[in-house]
Write an enzyme that holds these catalytic residues in place. Sequence first.
Site, PDB file in Angstrom:
ATOM      1  N   LYS A  67       0.821  -1.208   0.000  1.00 45.89           N
ATOM      2  CA  LYS A  67       0.000   0.000   0.000  1.00 45.89           C
ATOM      3  C   LYS A  67       0.865   1.273   0.000  1.00 45.89           C
ATOM      4  CE  LYS A  67      -4.014  -2.210   0.569  1.00 45.89           C
ATOM      5  NZ  LYS A  67      -3.635  -3.644   0.661  1.00 45.89           N
TER       6      LYS A  67
HETATM    7  C1  PLP Z   1      -4.212  -4.765   0.159  1.00 43.43           C
HETATM    8  C2  PLP Z   1      -3.381  -5.976   0.103  1.00 43.43           C
HETATM    9  C3  PLP Z   1      -3.611  -6.975  -0.842  1.00 43.43           C
HETATM   10  C4  PLP Z   1      -4.764  -6.917  -1.819  1.00 43.43           C
HETATM   11  O1  PLP Z   1      -4.615  -5.892  -2.756  1.00 43.43           O
HETATM   12  P1  PLP Z   1      -5.880  -5.390  -3.600  1.00 43.43           P
HETATM   13  O2  PLP Z   1      -5.392  -4.238  -4.375  1.00 43.43           O
HETATM   14  O3  PLP Z   1      -6.907  -5.002  -2.570  1.00 43.43           O
HETATM   15  O4  PLP Z   1      -6.333  -6.521  -4.413  1.00 43.43           O
HETATM   16  C5  PLP Z   1      -2.750  -8.053  -0.879  1.00 43.43           C
HETATM   17  N1  PLP Z   1      -1.732  -8.177   0.006  1.00 43.43           N
HETATM   18  C6  PLP Z   1      -1.486  -7.244   0.937  1.00 43.43           C
HETATM   19  C7  PLP Z   1      -0.362  -7.433   1.876  1.00 43.43           C
HETATM   20  C8  PLP Z   1      -2.286  -6.103   1.020  1.00 43.43           C
HETATM   21  O5  PLP Z   1      -2.020  -5.185   1.941  1.00 43.43           O
END
Ligand code: PLP
Length: 495
Positions: free
Chosen positions: A112
């Site tokens: 993120k």
């Molecule tokens: C948010 C997240 C995901 C999923 O990503 P999306 O964009 O919501 O599909 C996968 N792994 C981790 C560690 C995340 O923080």
Amino acid sequence: MEILYNSTRTKGNPVKASEAILKGLSDDGGLFVPQQIPALDKSLEELSHMTYQEVAYEVMKLYLTDFTEEELKNCINKAYDSKFDTEVIAPMVEADGAYYLELFHGATIAFKDMALSILPHLLTTSAKKNDVKNEIVILTATSGDTGKAALAGFADVEGTRIIVFYPKNGVSPIQEKQMVTQKGDNTFVVGIHGNFDDAQTGVKNIFGDKELAAYMDEKGFQFSSANSINIGRLVPQIVYYVYAYVKLLEEEKITCGEKINVVVPTGNFGNILAAFYAKQMGIPIDKLICASNENKVLYDFFATGTYDRNREFVLTTSPSMDILISSNLERLIYRIAGNDPDRNRDFMEALKNNGSYTITEDMSKELADFYGNYASEEETAKAIRDLYENTGYVIDTHTAVAACVHKKYKAETGDDKVTVIASTASPYKFTGSVMEAISECDPETDAFELADKLCELSKVPLPNAVLEIKEAPVLHDHVCDKTEMKQTVMNFLGI
Ligand SMILES: *Cc1c(COP(=O)(O)O)cnc(C)c1O
């Protein structure tokens, strides 16, 4: 070429990139989508010699066409700096026949950060460009990682406040500690009695509340979203797929134009959608492999054409993917419905009213680029253990879901193209589950003690993000019911 953004739910009224970033969600509840996906205007060969920041500019300039070069470069340079613990920003590690694209070298050790370290800058720049005088209130629902990354990005950013709702019993101990120790006078963290979908639905309802919006405006506030529905998050995520491809090219792991596969552990469908956009822009990606955990709505959707959220919500060891409503899928549905907002709206209304919808056969044909599968809890743990035992490399639970699905895909199809696996979190963020998979540890052991043990096994030094929060005082202890979210927001704002 100027790119404008349409809502996925009504015709007309396209907005500029900066307006789409400011609003987050369209007034009609739809998501903003670019009217067309721009093609890269530099060759793969040219891009292969660029730094992460340079590639970021080449990609983002094509989408954020109302930003000046100076504005955009400013945002990029403020975002991708020494907050990341490596100059390359997104390094790749080759292990067991795949390339792990490590997207967790930012401030909060999950992917993120790739988008949320730049979003505050895109947002404040957009506010200036549009002469916004109101204070911007970022409202976010998190399954664990978005919350902290958004808090870290927005803390003490002038002209903004940030409120994060997380499921009280649905995040890992490290994730919770990261959030509740967040500093910054403009930050507010609330645990809700409910799961992530409850938090997300609550936030969407607050966004859709026109009366509240008018009242907020009177008081000098307006909402925006840091969730992955914001185009200001989606666009920066395209960058690392372009970057991964051109770095493989630079290192002569592939030849120019050679197709690769990409595997993405998926929850809200934002990260994999970014890979799809990278493909549309001209990156030679063949299959987009969508990996789910036991909340396998997306696997079922790709297998049957029916999206059905009417099922039990499973709490797994990959909590950031514990999602039954993948918001960003709406952008893909809109596209395969022929960019027709009326058709898309019907599906989304069916989802809201009945919890499910079924796409037509014509639409299913448009999904040939995608392959979906899932990993059970046992398979996820086994993927961590096998990789560790074979190579010494330790991955987190989310990445392990992807690693497992990659194996299933190869076994099923025999396709052994060069593959990039999006590695979305540091194993240090999920020490309990990771240590349980690779050692005899009791997962209930204190998370920080486990982190020290993981350090011994993996030989990867403890990230700053973990060291920092170990002794940090808890600054947020607010808990509310899922029905009290609106009131909670108003109390925090003092209105
Ligand atoms: C948010 C997240 C995901 C999923 O990503 P999306 O964009 O919501 O599909 C996968 N792994 C981790 C560690 C995340 O923080």
